[in-house]
Design an enzyme around this catalytic site. Sequence first.
Site, PDB file in Angstrom:
ATOM      1  CG  ASP A  13      -0.274  -0.404   2.521  1.00  0.00           C
ATOM      2  OD1 ASP A  13       0.973  -0.442   2.560  1.00  0.00           O
ATOM      3  OD2 ASP A  13      -0.973  -0.679   3.505  1.00  0.00           O
ATOM      4  CG  ASN A  56      -8.374  -1.039  12.089  1.00  0.00           C
ATOM      5  OD1 ASN A  56      -7.468  -1.749  11.667  1.00  0.00           O
ATOM      6  ND2 ASN A  56      -8.828   0.000  11.429  1.00  0.00           N
ATOM      7  CG  HIS A 107      -5.507  -1.959   8.912  1.00  0.00           C
ATOM      8  ND1 HIS A 107      -5.592  -0.594   9.087  1.00  0.00           N
ATOM      9  CD2 HIS A 107      -4.186  -2.260   9.072  1.00  0.00           C
ATOM     10  CE1 HIS A 107      -4.386  -0.107   9.324  1.00  0.00           C
ATOM     11  NE2 HIS A 107      -3.527  -1.085   9.321  1.00  0.00           N
ATOM     12  CD  GLU A 164      -8.377   1.197   7.788  1.00  0.00           C
ATOM     13  OE1 GLU A 164      -8.248   0.261   8.608  1.00  0.00           O
ATOM     14  OE2 GLU A 164      -7.732   2.263   7.886  1.00  0.00           O
TER      15      GLU A 164
HETATM   16  C1  GLP Z   1      -0.132   0.374   8.646  1.00  0.00           C
HETATM   17  C2  GLP Z   1       0.056  -0.446   7.345  1.00  0.00           C
HETATM   18  C3  GLP Z   1      -0.130  -1.929   7.578  1.00  0.00           C
HETATM   19  C4  GLP Z   1       0.543  -2.321   8.876  1.00  0.00           C
HETATM   20  C5  GLP Z   1      -0.182  -1.697  10.025  1.00  0.00           C
HETATM   21  C6  GLP Z   1       0.439  -1.980  11.383  1.00  0.00           C
HETATM   22  O1  GLP Z   1      -1.164   1.298   8.624  1.00  0.00           O
HETATM   23  N1  GLP Z   1      -0.726  -0.030   6.237  1.00  0.00           N
HETATM   24  O2  GLP Z   1       0.374  -2.662   6.452  1.00  0.00           O
HETATM   25  O3  GLP Z   1       0.496  -3.714   9.031  1.00  0.00           O
HETATM   26  O4  GLP Z   1      -0.412  -0.323   9.834  1.00  0.00           O
HETATM   27  O5  GLP Z   1       1.479  -1.110  11.678  1.00  0.00           O
HETATM   28  P1  GLP Z   1       2.545  -1.376  12.825  1.00  0.00           P
HETATM   29  O6  GLP Z   1       3.378  -2.520  12.338  1.00  0.00           O
HETATM   30  O7  GLP Z   1       3.326  -0.106  12.923  1.00  0.00           O
HETATM   31  O8  GLP Z   1       1.779  -1.719  14.053  1.00  0.00           O
END
Ligand code: GLP
Length: 255
Positions: free
Chosen positions: A67, A138, A140, A145
Amino acid sequence: MKIVIKKTYREISQAAASIVSDIVTQKPTAVLGLATGSTPLGMYEELIRLYREGRLDFSRTTTFNLDEYLGLAADHPQSYRRFMDENLFDHININKERTHVPDGSLSADRVDEHCEEYEAAIRRAGGIDLQVLGIGGNGHIAFNEPGSPLSSRTRLVALDEQTIKDNARFYDSEDEVPRFAISMGIGTILEAREIILIANGAKKAPVVAEAIEGEVTSRVPASALRMHSNVTVILDKEAASLLKDFPLLANQHIQ
Ligand code: GLP
């Protein structure tokens, strides 16, 4: 779904890196699906270490990131392209032309075409051999989402309030966090031949338990992974702590 539990973040990073490293060694032309966020940082450090020690060669590897924020140019400090360059690509012998991150600098009217082209590029590369995932607070995966259709493809998505709050730490204020992103869909992710999901820390424990032990529902996008036949979930003991089977699993996995 295979579950691996380790004591520390360093150990889960090593476990994840060793799965990536096996694939790249067995198939030098492997196609990797990569994730951003703080979770995979340790895994990237470990892959860089293996490369520096001469144990890994990425010269023929292709990558597709999950993404990118819409509205951020590739060189913006918070763009996922920049994150990948700084935390992995600039430190290994990968050909940057074979690294793909959705283009967040496009105007909204060009995004649909770009998303179709992103999917086509994945197909032309032969599909994703191994997809690495983190999980949002959440539930995702990528920027799918809660409520994202389980069959969704790469598309423009609106970020959820919780995601905007979670990501505000990287910006001067919450107002600066982009509201939209381009994200691979859940359907796109499920086409990868193998998937690993990494999570660490107590904050992720409730959503990890819901994703692994709750119902498969678009309310918890990561629960869709249970429809895939080759998924490994790699957790530290804090992230695993709310699983019903935790005592049993901890006994099996943590020495
Ligand atoms: C982001 C990314 C995800 C990632 C998630 C968790 O928003 N788009 O691909 O897995 O949040 O982030 P973190 O690893 O910093 O907890």
